[in-house]
Design an enzyme around this catalytic site. Structure first.
Site, PDB file in Angstrom:
ATOM      1  N   TYR A   1       0.849  -1.231   0.109  1.00 26.97           N
ATOM      2  CA  TYR A   1      -0.047   0.019   0.037  1.00 26.97           C
ATOM      3  C   TYR A   1       0.935   1.182  -0.032  1.00 26.97           C
ATOM      4  O   TYR A   1       1.979   1.026   0.185  1.00 26.97           O
ATOM      5  CB  TYR A   1      -0.806  -0.030   1.430  1.00 26.97           C
TER       6      TYR A   1
ATOM      7  N   LYS B   1       6.283  -1.752   1.753  1.00 22.86           N
ATOM      8  CA  LYS B   1       5.347  -1.090   2.366  1.00 22.86           C
ATOM      9  C   LYS B   1       4.099  -2.235   2.238  1.00 22.86           C
ATOM     10  O   LYS B   1       2.937  -2.303   1.703  1.00 22.86           O
ATOM     11  CB  LYS B   1       4.603   0.414   1.992  1.00 22.86           C
TER      12      LYS B   1
ATOM     13  N   GLU C   1      12.743   2.659  13.450  1.00 19.40           N
ATOM     14  CA  GLU C   1      11.574   3.696  13.166  1.00 19.40           C
ATOM     15  C   GLU C   1      10.491   3.560  14.022  1.00 19.40           C
ATOM     16  O   GLU C   1      10.870   2.826  15.016  1.00 19.40           O
ATOM     17  CB  GLU C   1      11.100   3.238  11.744  1.00 19.40           C
TER      18      GLU C   1
ATOM     19  N   LEU D   1      11.167   1.624   6.456  1.00 12.45           N
ATOM     20  CA  LEU D   1      10.626   2.147   5.154  1.00 12.45           C
ATOM     21  C   LEU D   1      11.105   3.495   4.804  1.00 12.45           C
ATOM     22  O   LEU D   1      11.516   4.074   5.497  1.00 12.45           O
ATOM     23  CB  LEU D   1       8.983   2.328   5.527  1.00 12.45           C
TER      24      LEU D   1
END
Length: 287
Positions: A34, A145, A177, A201
């Site tokens: 996505y 993702k 992250e 990401l």
């Protein structure tokens, strides 16, 4: 104008109207990728960059997106024009397709495209947030993702119970992250960012923070940093495609950041300026 708009495999409607086939592989395996961004003034923010990342994620998993990049960009823009409001959450995903449940699949299968657009509010970058920290137990493909978001969902729910806004993941002593954001730090006038490897990401908002730093003459170091460096940082910055540059004032219940507000404000002002220029909006917030 509609309050919300959804799309699945060529069918438009409200989220309540659009039906998903039982055998879509997303139901059994989370088999898809996505992307998402903000919409401002009915403009999809940083559209080309988000499409590039979306197609890269799909390619990494061998998923065949059912339309070319330019056509998808036009579709997202057309749909955004039909939803009321001035600021939106623009979300799209592709699943591998529909088939009887089986771990293996037909490699010629064409994916199923999903889109959701709804009004949204951007968080005020001047308002600080609190975070907690948590061992990163996700898999080694965080650069894709993917729709497999259970560890992030669990972390986000735990953060809500703790009364904080985000969770900072770490592998051993190295910060990676957040549950649904990137995290960077400022220390002694230098902007530190975890490099774009398989543990994080490649955040588009993060890349634009780095771009802002270069424009402002702020030194950028793309290297891993530790939990202790996070806690000792002059400023801690959390970024995502809908929260361009939030700052942290508490980590695990202990005050943090707040030591270089001048540099922080320069960066915040630059990324907000870029958003307003790109979308043609006069203000980050709707009247």
């Amino acid at each position: 104008m509609l309050k919300e708009l959804a799309y699945y495999d060529g069918v438009w409607g409200t989220p309540e109207e659009v039906m998903i086939p039982f055998n879509d592989r997303v139901h059994f395996f989370g088999d898809g990728v996505y992307d998402a961004t903000a919409g401002g003034n009915h403009v999809v923010y940083l559209l080309d960059e988000h499409l590039d990342r979306f197609y890269t994620s799909a390619k990494a998993l061998g998923i065949r997106i059912p339309m070319e990049k330019e056509a998808l960009g036009k579709l997202l823009t057309e749909m955004l024009q039909k939803v009321e409001g001035e600021t939106h959450f623009v979300y799209w995903q592709v699943t591998r397709g529909t088939a009887d449940r089986n771990h293996v699949y037909d490699e010629d299968m064409v994916g199923k495209l999903w889109i959701m657009i709804r009004p949204a509010v951007l968080n005020n970058p001047d308002v600080p947030i609190k975070v907690n920290t948590k061992e990163d137990t996700r898999f080694y493909h965080c650069n894709i993702k993917t729709l497999n978001l259970i560890p992030s969902v669990v972390a986000a729910q735990e953060a809500k119970r703790l009364g904080v806004q985000e969770t900072v993941f770490h592998r051993g002593d190295t910060v990676t992250e957040c549950a649904h954001s990137n995290v960077c730090i400022l220390k002694d006038g230098v902007f530190y960012s975890h490099p774009n490897d398989c543990y994080i990401l490649r955040g588009i908002a993060k890349q634009h923070l780095i771009k802002a730093c270069y424009k402002l003459g702020i030194t950028v170091m793309e290297r891993p940093f530790t939990l202790q460096e996070l806690k000792d940082a002059d400023e801690i910055i959390v970024s995502s495609s809908s929260n361009f540059c939030l700052h942290v004032n508490e980590v695990d219940g202990v005050p943090a950041g707040g030591k270089d507000p001048k540099t922080l404000k320069m960066i915040q002002d630059e990324v907000v300026r870029e958003y307003l220029e790109y979308t043609g909006k006069e203000s980050m917030f709707d009247e």
